[in-house]
Structure formats: C-alpha cells, structure tokens
Design an enzyme around this catalytic site. Structure first.
Site, short mmCIF file in Angstrom:
data_model
loop_
_atom_site.label_atom_id
_atom_site.label_comp_id
_atom_site.label_asym_id
_atom_site.label_seq_id
_atom_site.Cartn_x
_atom_site.Cartn_y
_atom_site.Cartn_z
N VAL A 279 0.68 -0.93 0.11
CA VAL A 279 -0.12 -0.06 -0.06
C VAL A 279 1.03 1.21 -0.04
O VAL A 279 0.77 2.42 -0.41
CB VAL A 279 -0.98 0.07 1.21
CG1 VAL A 279 -1.55 1.26 1.30
CG2 VAL A 279 -1.94 -0.84 1.07
N ASP A 326 -5.80 23.66 -45.03
CA ASP A 326 -6.12 23.99 -46.39
C ASP A 326 -5.61 25.53 -46.62
O ASP A 326 -5.37 26.10 -45.59
CB ASP A 326 -7.91 24.05 -46.67
CG ASP A 326 -8.14 24.79 -47.93
OD1 ASP A 326 -7.49 24.37 -48.98
OD2 ASP A 326 -9.24 25.47 -47.87
#
Length: 559
Positions: A279, A326
């Site tokens: 843990v 573009d």
C-alpha cells in the site's frame, strides 16, 4: 425510397419516385411520411450524470487506489484509508464537473443552431422547423440559408453553395438542375444540395430526397458513432502504470511474507507487513495531481473559446506533431487581387494600393496609361470579363462584389483595363476541378468568340498558336518561364485563350470541339494575402515541434 442516384434522374423522374409535385405534399402525406422518416441526426445517447460520475472510478490507477483503501481499512490503517478515499473522490469530482460543463456547453450550441426551412405544402409557402421535413417536400433556399436536408434542385438562379463541411473545398460550388448521366463523386454532383452546407449566393427550388441519418451528413454521423473509443497517450501510460503497480505490489507482498516466514516470524504478522509495504508503494497522489494539472489546462483552453469535453484530451493536444491546413480561405484571406498580366510581348503591372476599381495600369517603363494598343491584351481583358459568373458593381470608386473571389478579381482587373460592358453569352462550359478551366461562347457584333480561362498547363494542349507569336515552341517556353517567375513571387497564374467560330458552330459544336485549336492570349498573376497572425502561428507551431502542412492545388512554387 430510391435505389438509383438522385443526381442521374431528371426532375420528372425524381418527383415521380418521391410521389410528390411542385405544389408540395398535403397534410395527410406529411403525417404518413413522418412516421418512417425523421430529419434528425441520431447522436450518441446522452450519458446520465450519475453514470458520468461513476465512470470517473473506472481508470486502472483509481481502481488500484480503491483496492488500497479497502486493504488499509482491513489492516486497521483508517487514517490512510480515509486519505486515499478522499483523494479518489476529489479526483472524480473534478473530472465529473469538467465533463458535465462541456456537455452542457455543447448542447447549448446545438440548440442555438436549430435551422428552419421555407417549404411549399398544398401550394402554400410556410417556414417550419427543419426537423419536420420529409422526403418529397418542396423547399426554397436562398443566400444565407443552411440546406436542411439532402435535396435535388429543380430550379436554380445563380445558386452557389459552400460545401467545405463535406468536401473541404472553401470555394462555393455553382449549382444547376440538369441531370448528370455519368457516375460522379460527391463534390461534383452539381444538381444536389447536402444537409449542413450553406447557400452563399442566389436561390433555388428543390425537392427533399433524403432526411436524417440517410443524408450524407447522417452517414458521417453514423461513422463517428461507430468509431471505437481509444485511450489517449496519457490514459495508456497511466493504465500501464496501474497494471505495473499491481504486479509490483503483489510481488513485494509475497516476497516480504515468504522471507519473514523463513526467518521464523508469524505468518499473519508477515502477511500484514507485506500488505502495508504494498500500500505504501502506491502513489495515491498521482491521479489527483494529473487531474488538477489537466483541469488547469482546460481552463486555459476555455479562455481561448475552446471546449474540452474530456480532461485527457488536453494532454493529447499537447502530443500533436503535425497540423494539416487548407490554404485558400484558411491560411489566406480568400480575397484575390490581380497584380500582373502579360501577353507574349508585353507585361502589365496593376497597382496594389487598391483592390478595387481605382487601381491604375503601368508598363515596365512606369508610364501610366488608361488603355493599351494591343489586340491580344484587349481580348484577354474581354475574356476575363465575360468568361466570368461574378457580379461586381462599381459606384464612386468602390466595388460591391458577389461570387467566387478569383472571378471577382478578374472582373476588377478587366474594369481597370477599361472593359465596361458584357457581351451576349450564347453558351457556357462550366469550370470543374478535373478540367481546371471554363469556357463561354459570346457574340461580339457579328462575330462569335470562344473565350477560355484556366490553369496554363491545361490550356496549352488546347492551343495551336499564341497571339503575336512566331515560333510556337519558343513562345510557349517564354510563357511557361514567366509563369514560373511569377509563381516564385507567390502569384497564382491563370491563362486565357480564344478562337473565332461561325454562328452554326456556336450552336452545334461539342464541348471538346469548342475548346480545340485555341489561340493563347496571355496570363495573369493574382495574389491571395495571408490572414493576419498566420505567420506568427506557423512560427509558434515550429517552435513547439509541430510541423505545419499546407494542402493546396496551387503551383508548388506559388504555394
């Protein structure tokens, strides 16, 4: 309702198949068709808020932390259990708030864009919500409208539609009502209108042929819905880290327990010690730190008017290595201006200080003149003015223009050169992306002239001579060399050609025959200025390691 292509049918066939008429459907027909046809794009079902919140606990790292919480509580380390659980809940709340806000914002934007349609039903015009349209409805569209469904045009009046949402082409497409017999790609179906595209000019009468998910936009929506959701790079790394931690924790727990037992320690004691170490090895603060950092990134994006639906998308954006864009209308202003024109024997420069009608002409020796005694130049200006569908009016030195930016620039060039009146147009061969040219047949006094404009490399094979020329091959090389020089100056080059034909030929020659054995008149060079901030954006992209890629059909040197 139809197994054929709508663009291949004439108007009467389309109306017959759709069982409709120019006066429109009646109320009973509309109600019946609405039972099976919905003009709504089915989107992914909205996720309920509580499910959205629970989904925040499904990441591998979060599951590891939840397991650590349970284990911590089981071994009596309640302080650790409460701390880890608090971190997990805070992490989930932050992620939920961001996603919920983003979904609400997107929903508000969709509601703002609810379109309407001007429909003809039972012979009467009415404006209705576009979602109420059905196949067979007759509608009118005009400049400024969004096409509410896929339609087949029955009548058009100078109609042009911007279809960038489907084709990526920023230049508006001229529409007509003529059937197309051959198999044709989407971008060249000039008698169809598609849902979500915008009318930029003119108006048209159309019949609805497809609605909702049967439209081209609906097919795209269906593809988006069927796309498999993939994890972002950050999610993959965290998922891999979580799985690695599970293996390491199990290995540490087992190793410590086994070694302790070999040393004579109690089995339970060593098992608890192994679990405690496992843990302790889990970085419980990592998910919270990642979430907070991404949330800060989302806030910064929001200040730039960008909506981020999911937190990990911020990190994905940061992984971008290339941006494809573009050119025309995106990187540039899409405001063409002709700055040079040339015949074989003369080069003319147009002023740059005005894009409108006030510009002047100059020749290389800087002598300003109003007109030129050059028949090839006059014919070239007439070709630019008449082989053109733009609408330009000039008042008090200012122009009011409507149409394609390239054609507007050519119209203004011809106006500067003194051309004022249009010739009577007899025929037209429209421009398309494959031919890269347009032709018209006009009547000038008692003569019939074919004017053709287009890309120079497409015109040269159609020409047999050059106006004012002698040796054809040498003259062609001269024009190609000039084109290359202009292209290096970022000019887009168009060529102009013509031929004189008889009245009988004007009426009966095929399109191929009309564009045969032409005489090349000259070329013009135009520039499309870059948008403000483009150079800085490109510089920032390169500085960030992103490669900008420009997509264009222009000459490589022009680009």
């Amino acid at each position: 309702m139809n197994t054929k292509h709508w663009y291949q049918l004439d108007q009467s066939e389309v109306l017959h198949i759709l069982q409709t008429r120019l006066t429109g459907l009646n109320a009973g027909e509309v109600i019946h068709r609405q039972k099976t046809h919905r003009n709504i794009l089915d989107t992914v079902k909205k996720e309920k808020p509580w499910l959205m919140f629970l989904r925040q606990f499904t990441d591998t790292m979060v599951l590891v932390l939840l397991a650590a919480t349970v284990i911590s509580g089981a071994i009596g380390a309640m302080a650790d259990a409460v701390t880890i659980m608090a971190i997990v809940i805070i992490n989930a709340i932050l992620g939920f708030i961001q996603e919920y806000r983003a979904e609400r914002s997107l929903e508000a934007i969709k509601n703002m864009a609810s379109p309407h349609a001007l429909v003809i039903r039972e012979g009467k015009k009415a404006s209705i919500d576009a979602t109420q349209l059905v196949p067979g409805d007759i509608i009118w569209v005009e400049a400024g409208d969004k096409i509410p469904a896929d339609v087949r045009f029955l009548e058009t009046y100078s109609l042009e539609i911007e279809e960038a949402a489907l084709t990526g082409e920023s230049v508006p497409v001229a529409k007509n009502s003529m059937p197309i017999t051959a198999e044709t790609p989407l971008a060249e179906r000039f008698n169809l209108g598609f849902m979500g595209t915008s009318v930029t000019r003119g108006r048209g009468l159309a019949v609805v042929v497809e609605t909702g998910m049967n439209t081209e936009m609906g097919k795209i929506a269906a593809l988006i819905e069927s796309t498999e959701q993939v994890m972002t790079p950050l999610q993959r790394k965290l998922d891999q880290l979580g799985k690695t931690l599970i293996v390491i924790c199990l290995a540490v727990c087992g190793l410590v327990t086994v070694l302790g037992i070999f040393r004579g320690e109690a089995v339970l004691t060593m098992f608890m010690a192994g679990i405690s170490l496992a843990v302790a090895a889990i970085p419980e603060g990592l998910p919270a730190i990642v979430t907070v950092v991404l949330a800060l990134g989302v806030q910064r994006m929001a200040k730039r008017n960008a909506i981020v639906r999911k937190l990990p998308a911020v990190e994905t954006l940061g992984c971008t290595t290339a941006i494809c864009s573009d050119k025309t209308g995106t990187l540039t202003q899409n405001k063409m201006t002709v700055v040079k024109a040339a015949t074989l024997t003369r080069e003319i420069t147009f002023s740059k200080e005005e894009s409108g009608a006030k510009g002047y002409l100059s020749v290389a020796n800087a002598q300003y003149i109003k007109s030129l005694d050059d028949p090839a130049f006059v014919y070239m200006m007439e070709a630019a003015f008449n082989c053109n569908n733009a609408q330009v009016t000039f008042e008090q030195g200012k122009e009011s223009a409507d149409g394609d930016p390239t054609e507007i620039a050519l119209m203004i060039m011809a106006y500067k050169a003194g051309i004022r009146n249009s010739l009577t147009r007899v025929r037209e061969i429209p421009f398309d992306s494959d031919r890269k040219r347009m032709s018209v047949v006009v009547k000038k006094h008692n003569k019939y002239l074919v004017f053709t404009k287009g890309a120079l490399d497409k015109l040269i094979p159609l020409c047999k001579s050059i106006a004012g020329g002698g040796n054809y091959k040498e003259d062609i090389n001269t024009m190609l060399l000039r084109q290359e020089q202009w292209a290096q100056q970022a000019l887009r080059v168009l060529g102009f050609a013509y031929q004189e034909i008889s009245a009988q030929d004007a009426a009966h020659l095929s399109e191929e025959e009309l564009e045969k054995d032409l005489t090349l008149l000259g070329i013009c060079g135009m520039i499309d200025p870059p948008r403000e901030g483009v150079a800085e954006s490109v510089r920032i992209c390169r500085q960030a390691g992103i490669t900008p890629i420009m997509i264009t059909g222009d000459h490589p040197l022009t680009a």
